[in-house]
Design an enzyme around this catalytic site. Sequence first.
Site, PDB file in Angstrom:
ATOM      1  N   TYR A 110       0.188   6.562   5.181  1.00  0.00           N
ATOM      2  CA  TYR A 110      -0.185   5.216   4.717  1.00  0.00           C
ATOM      3  C   TYR A 110      -1.629   5.223   4.221  1.00  0.00           C
ATOM      4  CZ  TYR A 110      -2.021   0.491   4.961  1.00  0.00           C
ATOM      5  OH  TYR A 110      -2.688  -0.675   4.667  1.00  0.00           O
ATOM      6  N   LYS A 167      -3.429   4.496   0.363  1.00  0.00           N
ATOM      7  CA  LYS A 167      -4.548   3.585   0.056  1.00  0.00           C
ATOM      8  C   LYS A 167      -5.683   4.356  -0.601  1.00  0.00           C
ATOM      9  CE  LYS A 167      -2.720  -0.150   1.034  1.00  0.00           C
ATOM     10  NZ  LYS A 167      -2.642  -1.342   0.198  1.00  0.00           N
ATOM     11  N   SER A 211      -8.132  -0.782   2.636  1.00  0.00           N
ATOM     12  CA  SER A 211      -8.135  -0.809   4.100  1.00  0.00           C
ATOM     13  C   SER A 211      -9.205   0.106   4.660  1.00  0.00           C
ATOM     14  CB  SER A 211      -6.750  -0.328   4.565  1.00  0.00           C
ATOM     15  OG  SER A 211      -6.759  -0.030   5.928  1.00  0.00           O
TER      16      SER A 211
HETATM   17  P1  NAD Z   1       2.986  -7.625   4.637  1.00  0.00           P
HETATM   18  O1  NAD Z   1       4.019  -6.585   4.856  1.00  0.00           O
HETATM   19  O2  NAD Z   1       3.051  -8.851   5.473  1.00  0.00           O
HETATM   20  O3  NAD Z   1       2.956  -8.067   3.099  1.00  0.00           O
HETATM   21  C1  NAD Z   1       3.235  -7.181   2.061  1.00  0.00           C
HETATM   22  C2  NAD Z   1       4.277  -7.828   1.161  1.00  0.00           C
HETATM   23  O4  NAD Z   1       4.544  -6.932   0.067  1.00  0.00           O
HETATM   24  C3  NAD Z   1       5.610  -8.085   1.875  1.00  0.00           C
HETATM   25  O5  NAD Z   1       5.980  -9.437   1.712  1.00  0.00           O
HETATM   26  C4  NAD Z   1       6.607  -7.142   1.162  1.00  0.00           C
HETATM   27  O6  NAD Z   1       7.895  -7.696   1.087  1.00  0.00           O
HETATM   28  C5  NAD Z   1       5.937  -6.936  -0.198  1.00  0.00           C
HETATM   29  N1  NAD Z   1       6.236  -5.660  -0.854  1.00  0.00           N
HETATM   30  C6  NAD Z   1       6.162  -4.408  -0.338  1.00  0.00           C
HETATM   31  N2  NAD Z   1       6.499  -3.495  -1.281  1.00  0.00           N
HETATM   32  C7  NAD Z   1       6.786  -4.183  -2.422  1.00  0.00           C
HETATM   33  C8  NAD Z   1       7.214  -3.802  -3.718  1.00  0.00           C
HETATM   34  N3  NAD Z   1       7.449  -2.521  -4.038  1.00  0.00           N
HETATM   35  N4  NAD Z   1       7.400  -4.766  -4.637  1.00  0.00           N
HETATM   36  C9  NAD Z   1       7.192  -6.079  -4.338  1.00  0.00           C
HETATM   37  N5  NAD Z   1       6.813  -6.492  -3.114  1.00  0.00           N
HETATM   38  C10 NAD Z   1       6.609  -5.557  -2.156  1.00  0.00           C
HETATM   39  O7  NAD Z   1       1.568  -6.915   4.805  1.00  0.00           O
HETATM   40  P2  NAD Z   1       0.126  -7.570   4.916  1.00  0.00           P
HETATM   41  O8  NAD Z   1      -0.368  -7.357   6.287  1.00  0.00           O
HETATM   42  O9  NAD Z   1       0.141  -8.920   4.334  1.00  0.00           O
HETATM   43  O10 NAD Z   1      -0.686  -6.574   3.969  1.00  0.00           O
HETATM   44  C11 NAD Z   1      -1.005  -6.896   2.629  1.00  0.00           C
HETATM   45  C12 NAD Z   1      -1.815  -5.774   2.036  1.00  0.00           C
HETATM   46  O11 NAD Z   1      -2.993  -5.580   2.822  1.00  0.00           O
HETATM   47  C13 NAD Z   1      -1.126  -4.420   1.999  1.00  0.00           C
HETATM   48  O12 NAD Z   1      -1.475  -3.778   0.807  1.00  0.00           O
HETATM   49  C14 NAD Z   1      -1.708  -3.683   3.191  1.00  0.00           C
HETATM   50  O13 NAD Z   1      -1.685  -2.285   2.987  1.00  0.00           O
HETATM   51  C15 NAD Z   1      -3.127  -4.211   3.182  1.00  0.00           C
HETATM   52  N6  NAD Z   1      -3.790  -4.150   4.484  1.00  0.00           N
HETATM   53  C16 NAD Z   1      -3.205  -4.745   5.570  1.00  0.00           C
HETATM   54  C17 NAD Z   1      -3.852  -4.693   6.807  1.00  0.00           C
HETATM   55  C18 NAD Z   1      -3.224  -5.304   8.033  1.00  0.00           C
HETATM   56  O14 NAD Z   1      -3.626  -4.952   9.143  1.00  0.00           O
HETATM   57  N7  NAD Z   1      -2.274  -6.239   7.904  1.00  0.00           N
HETATM   58  C19 NAD Z   1      -5.087  -4.045   6.920  1.00  0.00           C
HETATM   59  C20 NAD Z   1      -5.641  -3.455   5.796  1.00  0.00           C
HETATM   60  C21 NAD Z   1      -4.986  -3.524   4.571  1.00  0.00           C
HETATM   61  C1  WQD Z   2      -5.940  -1.785  17.565  1.00  0.00           C
HETATM   62  C2  WQD Z   2      -6.340  -1.175  18.896  1.00  0.00           C
HETATM   63  C3  WQD Z   2      -4.964   0.692  19.539  1.00  0.00           C
HETATM   64  C4  WQD Z   2      -1.274  -1.641  20.002  1.00  0.00           C
HETATM   65  C5  WQD Z   2      -3.893  -0.519  11.982  1.00  0.00           C
HETATM   66  C6  WQD Z   2      -3.765   0.477  10.856  1.00  0.00           C
HETATM   67  C7  WQD Z   2      -4.833   0.223   9.825  1.00  0.00           C
HETATM   68  C8  WQD Z   2      -4.827  -1.232   9.359  1.00  0.00           C
HETATM   69  C9  WQD Z   2      -4.826  -2.189  10.513  1.00  0.00           C
HETATM   70  C10 WQD Z   2      -3.547  -1.474   7.365  1.00  0.00           C
HETATM   71  C11 WQD Z   2      -6.313   0.360  18.907  1.00  0.00           C
HETATM   72  C12 WQD Z   2      -4.788  -0.454  20.515  1.00  0.00           C
HETATM   73  C13 WQD Z   2      -2.577  -1.246  19.760  1.00  0.00           C
HETATM   74  C14 WQD Z   2      -0.767  -1.585  21.330  1.00  0.00           C
HETATM   75  C15 WQD Z   2      -2.902  -0.760  22.086  1.00  0.00           C
HETATM   76  N1  WQD Z   2      -3.647  -1.564   8.623  1.00  0.00           N
HETATM   77  N2  WQD Z   2      -3.377  -0.819  20.792  1.00  0.00           N
HETATM   78  N3  WQD Z   2      -1.614  -1.137  22.312  1.00  0.00           N
HETATM   79  O1  WQD Z   2      -4.682   0.971  14.634  1.00  0.00           O
HETATM   80  O2  WQD Z   2      -6.879  -0.250  14.296  1.00  0.00           O
HETATM   81  O3  WQD Z   2      -5.178  -0.374  12.570  1.00  0.00           O
HETATM   82  O4  WQD Z   2      -3.799  -1.846  11.445  1.00  0.00           O
HETATM   83  O5  WQD Z   2      -4.311  -1.017   6.571  1.00  0.00           O
HETATM   84  O6  WQD Z   2      -4.593   1.108   8.789  1.00  0.00           O
HETATM   85  O7  WQD Z   2      -3.914   1.773  11.403  1.00  0.00           O
HETATM   86  O8  WQD Z   2      -4.776  -1.576  14.662  1.00  0.00           O
HETATM   87  O9  WQD Z   2      -3.786  -3.328  16.033  1.00  0.00           O
HETATM   88  O10 WQD Z   2      -2.583  -1.120  15.817  1.00  0.00           O
HETATM   89  O11 WQD Z   2      -4.700  -1.232  17.142  1.00  0.00           O
HETATM   90  O12 WQD Z   2      -3.615  -0.351  23.012  1.00  0.00           O
HETATM   91  O13 WQD Z   2       0.394  -1.892  21.601  1.00  0.00           O
HETATM   92  O14 WQD Z   2      -5.371  -1.571  19.884  1.00  0.00           O
HETATM   93  O15 WQD Z   2      -4.947   1.924  20.212  1.00  0.00           O
HETATM   94  O16 WQD Z   2      -7.357   0.789  19.740  1.00  0.00           O
HETATM   95  P1  WQD Z   2      -5.403  -0.189  14.103  1.00  0.00           P
HETATM   96  P2  WQD Z   2      -3.856  -1.862  15.885  1.00  0.00           P
END
Ligand code: NAD
Ligand code: WQD
Length: 361
Positions: free
Chosen positions: A161, A165, A136
């Site tokens: 979190y 990562k 991430s």
């Molecule tokens: P999500 O929560 O929708 O999917 C994650 C899945 O992993 C879920 O279905 C959950 O049930 C499963 N899970 C969690 N812990 C587990 C465990 N111990 N064993 C087996 N299954 C488990 O999240 P997502 O948005 O699809 O994210 C997927 C990956 O991408 C994550 O690693 C997250 O950190 C990373 N990521 C997400 C974002 C985002 O904004 N969504 C951004 C950057 C990175």
């Molecule tokens: C986006 C923008 C907020 C909600 C997060 C995690 C990051 C990654 C992606 C996993 C920001 C603003 C948000 C609201 C708002 N996840 N905002 N009102 O914070 O960039 O990233 O998700 O790895 O680690 O931190 O995403 O969608 O929460 O926010 O004004 O109700 O929207 O301040 O500027 P963010 P976000």
Amino acid sequence: MDPKKVSVLVTGGAGYIGSHAVVKLLENGNMVVVIDNLSNCYKAEDQSMPESLLRAQEISGKKLKFLSVDLLNLTALESVFKSYHFDCVMHFAALKAVGESCQRPLQYYRNNVVGTLNLLDVMNKSGCYSLIYSSSATVYGDPTSLPLVEGSPTGSVTNPYGGTKHTTEMIMSNLCASDDRWKIVSLRYFNPVGAHESGLMGEDPNGIPNNLMPYIAQVAVGKLKELSIYGNDYNTRDGTGVRDYIHIQDLADGHVKALGKIFEKNFNGYNVYNLGTGQGHTVLEMIKAFEEASGKVIPYKIVQRRSGDVAECYCNCKLANHELQWKAKKSLKDMCEDMWRWQQMNPNGYSGIDNNQSSFA
Ligand code: NAD
Ligand code: WQD
């Protein structure tokens, strides 16, 4: 090895990003086994697999295998690797709520770091050395200069979190340095948004969404009253936070490209790629784009900054463009239109039940 013929274990494949990647893998012709502990996805009692995966099968017209397995259960994980042969693992499983990670840091480190250690151990024992990892932009913390490149400083993360990562990235980098059989691709996602264009799959947050776009979508569909904008006094073009939003389908494509890369001759070691569009958009710009896509007005109010938020975060994704031959193709309009279609077709997500009032499995 032909990347279309490899068998892939997908951890966390029932979740938002994993399920979209599963569709791409099935369409690519891969044999797919998904493990998920169902901690953040919906599964009805009478279903063989989570609803997201049933829909992945429906969209692709292909079958996958689902196993309800927790990465913290080492014995169960070992038995998965004894039952199947995997050429590669895509590791999505993690807990991802930033605010919750500040309240429950041990749970986050245990799940995300110990879960990853267990996976790497079992892969090592079974001779599977290829991994594509969900990292991430959070590993960059508060950027010192923009756009972020893969060599930008990491580690000064702003929440537990992000710590999980960054720690897992370090572990994988050390592992690759110790043994050149390992081939690991860490994909640093920026802000994934949007849904499958069919409207059948999308993001299904449990309870009130933490992230901007699902929140806006729920305001548009009438489930939530108004959006709170976290601060309009940042040093950005309109004072609101800037992020690099990327369509979920482009992100999923990036995984298939990474799979191709991993099976190229002479590819090895620990490799990091930013996956974003390279364009930053403010919160107000996102609201406007969603209003245009949905024809709805999104009421909002300005509130205090959210603790831990950074002003701006966007990437240079040229490395992925060149080395993975990958480029985000979808526009902001596509992101909003696809998200709105998913939200309208599934106002209460995969369960059909209002999940602001219910809890998942
Ligand atoms: P999500 O929560 O929708 O999917 C994650 C899945 O992993 C879920 O279905 C959950 O049930 C499963 N899970 C969690 N812990 C587990 C465990 N111990 N064993 C087996 N299954 C488990 O999240 P997502 O948005 O699809 O994210 C997927 C990956 O991408 C994550 O690693 C997250 O950190 C990373 N990521 C997400 C974002 C985002 O904004 N969504 C951004 C950057 C990175
Ligand atoms: C986006 C923008 C907020 C909600 C997060 C995690 C990051 C990654 C992606 C996993 C920001 C603003 C948000 C609201 C708002 N996840 N905002 N009102 O914070 O960039 O990233 O998700 O790895 O680690 O931190 O995403 O969608 O929460 O926010 O004004 O109700 O929207 O301040 O500027 P963010 P976000």
